[in-house]
Design a protein around this motif. Structure first.
Motif, short mmCIF file in Angstrom:
data_model
loop_
_atom_site.label_atom_id
_atom_site.label_comp_id
_atom_site.label_asym_id
_atom_site.label_seq_id
_atom_site.Cartn_x
_atom_site.Cartn_y
_atom_site.Cartn_z
N PHE A 150 -75.29 13.42 -29.81
CA PHE A 150 -75.26 12.61 -31.02
C PHE A 150 -75.41 13.54 -32.21
CE2 PHE A 150 -79.37 12.34 -28.89
CZ PHE A 150 -80.28 12.71 -29.86
N TYR A 151 -75.00 13.06 -33.37
CA TYR A 151 -75.05 13.90 -34.56
C TYR A 151 -75.24 13.05 -35.81
CZ TYR A 151 -70.05 12.63 -34.82
OH TYR A 151 -68.86 11.95 -34.86
N ILE A 152 -75.81 13.69 -36.83
CA ILE A 152 -76.01 13.05 -38.13
C ILE A 152 -75.53 14.03 -39.20
CG2 ILE A 152 -77.97 11.64 -37.38
CD1 ILE A 152 -79.79 13.66 -38.87
N PHE A 153 -75.23 13.49 -40.36
CA PHE A 153 -74.89 14.32 -41.51
C PHE A 153 -76.09 14.35 -42.43
CE2 PHE A 153 -70.84 13.16 -39.80
CZ PHE A 153 -70.10 14.32 -39.95
N GLU A 154 -76.35 15.51 -43.03
CA GLU A 154 -77.53 15.67 -43.86
C GLU A 154 -77.54 14.63 -44.98
OE1 GLU A 154 -78.06 19.06 -46.82
OE2 GLU A 154 -76.09 19.50 -45.99
N GLY A 155 -78.72 14.09 -45.20
CA GLY A 155 -78.88 13.10 -46.25
C GLY A 155 -78.47 11.69 -45.83
N LEU A 156 -77.89 11.55 -44.66
CA LEU A 156 -77.46 10.25 -44.16
C LEU A 156 -78.25 9.93 -42.90
CD1 LEU A 156 -73.61 10.74 -44.61
CD2 LEU A 156 -75.19 9.65 -46.18
N SER A 157 -78.51 8.67 -42.65
CA SER A 157 -79.36 8.31 -41.52
C SER A 157 -78.60 7.75 -40.32
CB SER A 157 -80.42 7.29 -41.95
OG SER A 157 -79.79 6.13 -42.47
N PHE A 158 -77.32 7.48 -40.49
CA PHE A 158 -76.56 6.89 -39.39
C PHE A 158 -76.35 7.92 -38.27
CE2 PHE A 158 -72.66 5.52 -37.21
CZ PHE A 158 -73.01 4.21 -36.92
N VAL A 159 -76.68 7.53 -37.05
CA VAL A 159 -76.53 8.42 -35.89
C VAL A 159 -75.16 8.16 -35.27
CG1 VAL A 159 -77.43 9.07 -33.63
CG2 VAL A 159 -79.01 8.43 -35.47
N HIS A 160 -74.34 9.19 -35.21
CA HIS A 160 -72.99 9.10 -34.65
C HIS A 160 -73.00 9.57 -33.20
CE1 HIS A 160 -71.21 8.63 -38.68
NE2 HIS A 160 -72.17 9.45 -39.06
N ARG A 161 -72.13 8.99 -32.41
CA ARG A 161 -71.93 9.43 -31.03
C ARG A 161 -70.44 9.74 -30.86
NH1 ARG A 161 -76.53 9.08 -28.47
NH2 ARG A 161 -78.02 7.49 -29.00
N PRO A 162 -70.11 10.85 -30.22
CA PRO A 162 -68.70 11.20 -30.03
C PRO A 162 -67.92 10.07 -29.37
CG PRO A 162 -70.10 13.02 -29.40
CD PRO A 162 -71.01 11.85 -29.64
N GLY A 163 -66.74 9.81 -29.91
CA GLY A 163 -65.88 8.77 -29.37
C GLY A 163 -66.20 7.38 -29.87
N MET A 164 -67.24 7.23 -30.68
CA MET A 164 -67.65 5.91 -31.16
C MET A 164 -67.31 5.69 -32.64
SD MET A 164 -68.81 4.61 -28.41
CE MET A 164 -69.65 3.14 -28.90
N THR A 165 -67.35 6.75 -33.44
CA THR A 165 -67.02 6.62 -34.86
C THR A 165 -65.98 7.67 -35.22
OG1 THR A 165 -68.89 8.05 -35.45
CG2 THR A 165 -69.26 5.69 -35.60
N GLU A 169 -63.79 12.55 -43.80
CA GLU A 169 -63.96 13.72 -44.66
C GLU A 169 -64.79 13.36 -45.90
OE1 GLU A 169 -61.15 16.74 -47.24
OE2 GLU A 169 -60.28 15.75 -45.49
N LYS A 170 -64.74 12.11 -46.31
CA LYS A 170 -65.48 11.63 -47.47
C LYS A 170 -66.98 11.88 -47.31
CE LYS A 170 -66.24 7.34 -50.09
NZ LYS A 170 -67.48 7.79 -50.61
N TRP A 171 -67.49 11.83 -46.09
CA TRP A 171 -68.92 12.08 -45.89
C TRP A 171 -69.29 13.48 -46.38
CZ3 TRP A 171 -68.30 10.46 -40.13
CH2 TRP A 171 -68.13 9.07 -40.04
N LEU A 172 -68.46 14.47 -46.05
CA LEU A 172 -68.72 15.84 -46.48
C LEU A 172 -68.59 15.95 -48.00
CD1 LEU A 172 -66.75 17.83 -43.76
CD2 LEU A 172 -69.20 17.34 -43.81
N ARG A 173 -67.55 15.35 -48.53
CA ARG A 173 -67.33 15.41 -49.99
C ARG A 173 -68.50 14.78 -50.75
NH1 ARG A 173 -62.75 17.58 -51.41
NH2 ARG A 173 -60.96 17.52 -50.02
N ASP A 174 -69.02 13.66 -50.26
CA ASP A 174 -70.14 13.00 -50.92
C ASP A 174 -71.39 13.89 -50.92
OD1 ASP A 174 -68.56 10.81 -51.41
OD2 ASP A 174 -69.43 9.56 -49.84
#
Length: 188
Positions: A150-165, A169-174
């Motif tokens: 699982f992985y998260i992006f800094e500053g964001l709390s949503f936990v991603h799982r491969p193949g699920m989301t 690119e907007k996440w990085l830009r934000d």
């Protein structure tokens, strides 16, 4: 038989003169029709979204098993997974192993993937965006079971799982934009 059947709708001879009960229910029928229309629109939108996802499915990789796992193989698998993401060529990233956490029933291997957009004017960017990957190795699972990722992006709390989301690119830009605004507000 091919599974299809012919249906005939029989028109019945019914008195069409309005009654007081019919006029009272005309408003109810109007509301019911609006509700039915909204329901149909929602179903159609959901179907269109499903078809769009089928035409362009969320990409994933075949993750290694508990028995095959090493910190280096985990690093390579994360790199392989990131290659399935769609992003512009201007982005560069670097993946590094951060630490191994020994928990009661599992080990967590944590990796950081740093993203930036270097330019000729600024080959060393002032701000980066990070994604933190955790590979969970459960101590009591058999060696032929796949690893959990699982992985998260800094500053964001949503936990991603491969193949699920699907990666956006907007996440990085934000993240980059928020950090840039913060950097501009601090006098150096």
């Amino acid at each position: 038989m091919d599974g299809t059947e012919d249906f005939k709708i029989q028109k019945m001879d019914v008195d069409q003169s309005p009654t007081s009960q019919e006029t009272d229910t005309e408003e109810d029928n109007g509301n019911l029709n609006e509700l039915a229309l909204a329901l149909v629109k929602s179903a159609v939108n959901a179907a269109v979204k499903t078809v769009a996802e089928e035409e362009k499915p969320i990409k994933n990789i075949k993750w290694i098993t508990h028995g095959e796992f090493t910190a280096e193989r985990g690093h390579k698998q994360i790199e392989e997974f990131i290659l399935t993401w769609e992003y512009q060529n201007c982005w560069v990233h670097y993946t590094e192993f951060i630490q191994r956490e020994d928990l009661v029933h599992s080990y967590h291997y944590i990796y950081c993937v740093r993203w930036s957009i270097p330019t000729a004017k600024r080959p060393m960017p002032q701000v980066t965006a990070s994604a933190y990957f955790t590979i969970k190795i459960t101590k009591n699972k058999p060696p032929d079971m796949p690893i959990e990722v699982f992985y998260i992006f800094e500053g964001l709390s949503f936990v991603h799982r491969p193949g699920m989301t699907r990666f956006q690119e907007k996440w990085l830009r934000d993240i980059i934009e928020a950090k840039s605004i913060l950097m501009e507000s601090i006098p150096f």
